[in-house]
Design a protein around this motif. Structure first.
Motif, PDB file in Angstrom:
ATOM      1  N   LEU A 123     102.218  18.791 -38.668  1.00  0.00           N
ATOM      2  CA  LEU A 123     100.823  19.160 -38.870  1.00  0.00           C
ATOM      3  C   LEU A 123     100.287  18.538 -40.153  1.00  0.00           C
ATOM      4  O   LEU A 123      99.156  18.042 -40.191  1.00  0.00           O
ATOM      5  N   SER A 124     101.102  18.528 -41.198  1.00  0.00           N
ATOM      6  CA  SER A 124     100.694  17.938 -42.466  1.00  0.00           C
ATOM      7  C   SER A 124     100.326  16.469 -42.284  1.00  0.00           C
ATOM      8  O   SER A 124      99.303  16.000 -42.795  1.00  0.00           O
ATOM      9  N   GLU A 125     101.132  15.752 -41.532  1.00  0.00           N
ATOM     10  CA  GLU A 125     100.867  14.335 -41.302  1.00  0.00           C
ATOM     11  C   GLU A 125      99.609  14.140 -40.453  1.00  0.00           C
ATOM     12  O   GLU A 125      98.833  13.205 -40.668  1.00  0.00           O
ATOM     13  N   GLN A 126      99.411  15.056 -39.501  1.00  0.00           N
ATOM     14  CA  GLN A 126      98.203  14.977 -38.688  1.00  0.00           C
ATOM     15  C   GLN A 126      96.954  15.184 -39.538  1.00  0.00           C
ATOM     16  O   GLN A 126      95.945  14.485 -39.379  1.00  0.00           O
ATOM     17  N   GLN A 177     103.953   4.290 -38.484  1.00  0.00           N
ATOM     18  CA  GLN A 177     104.157   5.720 -38.301  1.00  0.00           C
ATOM     19  C   GLN A 177     104.168   6.098 -36.826  1.00  0.00           C
ATOM     20  O   GLN A 177     104.895   7.014 -36.419  1.00  0.00           O
ATOM     21  N   LEU A 178     103.372   5.404 -36.041  1.00  0.00           N
ATOM     22  CA  LEU A 178     103.352   5.670 -34.603  1.00  0.00           C
ATOM     23  C   LEU A 178     104.706   5.348 -33.992  1.00  0.00           C
ATOM     24  O   LEU A 178     105.207   6.094 -33.131  1.00  0.00           O
ATOM     25  N   ALA A 179     105.324   4.263 -34.429  1.00  0.00           N
ATOM     26  CA  ALA A 179     106.660   3.915 -33.935  1.00  0.00           C
ATOM     27  C   ALA A 179     107.674   4.984 -34.332  1.00  0.00           C
ATOM     28  O   ALA A 179     108.554   5.355 -33.527  1.00  0.00           O
ATOM     29  N   LEU A 215      97.178  11.600 -31.789  1.00  0.00           N
ATOM     30  CA  LEU A 215      96.254  11.459 -32.912  1.00  0.00           C
ATOM     31  C   LEU A 215      96.438  10.124 -33.624  1.00  0.00           C
ATOM     32  O   LEU A 215      95.463   9.476 -34.018  1.00  0.00           O
ATOM     33  N   LEU A 216      97.682   9.689 -33.775  1.00  0.00           N
ATOM     34  CA  LEU A 216      97.947   8.396 -34.409  1.00  0.00           C
ATOM     35  C   LEU A 216      97.365   7.254 -33.585  1.00  0.00           C
ATOM     36  O   LEU A 216      96.795   6.301 -34.133  1.00  0.00           O
ATOM     37  N   GLY A 217      97.541   7.346 -32.271  1.00  0.00           N
ATOM     38  CA  GLY A 217      96.986   6.321 -31.397  1.00  0.00           C
ATOM     39  C   GLY A 217      95.472   6.264 -31.490  1.00  0.00           C
ATOM     40  O   GLY A 217      94.880   5.187 -31.545  1.00  0.00           O
TER      41      GLY A 217
END
Length: 272
Positions: A123-126, A177-179, A215-217
């Motif tokens: 969640l923090s990263e999001q 990060q997505l990878a 979310l990253l995408g």
């Protein structure tokens, strides 16, 4: 889309997200002895709250300059942030159900501080990505407005170049990060269930990382669209300024100076 409805639509999505963040922040603040993994979320939540406030201040004209794609992707990113916070708030209530008076019981402390640390980190990263995308939208909106001036100053063009470099770096980091998240999601799906972890907890953790993946995408697409848009706007500004003919004084004598980002043409020296 009617410009007046753009701001209304964005606020209609940003306001509930800001409210959800406020509620979650309140829940976290009630935990007086929260582990650092949970306490750190407060800073992330405050940062996103500030970004949402800035987003709601973007004018109708600025949204129009950003374009339909950025508007749509901004809404999606904001909605995803809202969904993640709402889901986490429900989970937090479940994790701390054995605690009273804002102090975590030993059982709940173990759940929040150890077993759930991956969920909290996700969640923090999001939240950090949400802040990145929203602040990028706001800054690019401001630059777009500046580029509409007849003569964009060297300072503005330098700011545009700097922002282009920043967004390019952000896209590279997001792809990396997505990878990593793709690998983490695969590992979670294959991992054995923890001793004190229920099947519902496991499914929730996997779902949270899947949301982070989405979310990253979305963030990458939005950043790419912002980069493309500001590059096009800057190129058009340089092209327009390159077409400005510089005249030298009355009857082509003397000298006048102006900002110019292209080749100079149409210049005559001496009297005609």
């Amino acid at each position: 889309m009617d410009p007046l409805s753009i701001t209304a639509a964005v606020i209609g999505i940003a306001a509930p997200a800001a409210h959800c963040i406020h509620l979650l922040l309140g829940d976290l603040q009630k935990i007086v002895d929260a582990p650092e993994t949970v306490a750190s979320l407060k800073r992330d939540l405050l940062s996103v709250s500030q970004a949402l406030t800035s987003l709601q201040a973007v004018s109708d004209q600025q949204w129009k300059l950003l374009g339909e794609t950025v508007i749509s992707q901004s809404k999606t990113a904001t909605t995803s942030c809202n969904t993640s916070c709402d889901r986490f708030r429900a989970s937090l209530g479940h994790w701390t159900r054995h605690s009273e008076d804002g102090r975590l019981s030993l059982r709940d402390r173990a759940m929040v501080g150890f077993i759930k640390q991956g969920y909290v980190k996700s969640l923090s990263e999001q939240l950090q990505h949400c802040k990145l995308t929203l602040t990028s939208v706001v800054s690019i909106a401001t630059l777009h407005s500046s580029l509409q001036h007849t003569q964009a100053t060297g300072e503005i063009m330098a700011a545009v170049s700097q922002k282009e470099a920043e967004i390019t770096d952000s896209i590279t980091r997001t792809e990396k990060q997505l990878a990593e998240v793709n690998a983490k999601l695969g590992a979670l799906c294959m991992a054995k269930q923890e001793e004190d972890e229920t099947e519902a907890d496991r499914a929730s953790a996997i779902s949270q990382v899947a949301v982070e993946q989405t979310l990253l995408g979305e963030s990458r697409k939005l950043l790419e669209e912002l980069l493309s848009g500001i590059k096009t706007a800057a190129a058009n500004t340089r092209k327009d300024q390159a077409q400005v003919v510089s005249n030298f004084g009355s009857q082509n004598q003397g000298i006048q100076t102006s900002v110019n980002y292209g080749g100079i043409s149409g210049i005559t020296f001496g009297k005609q």
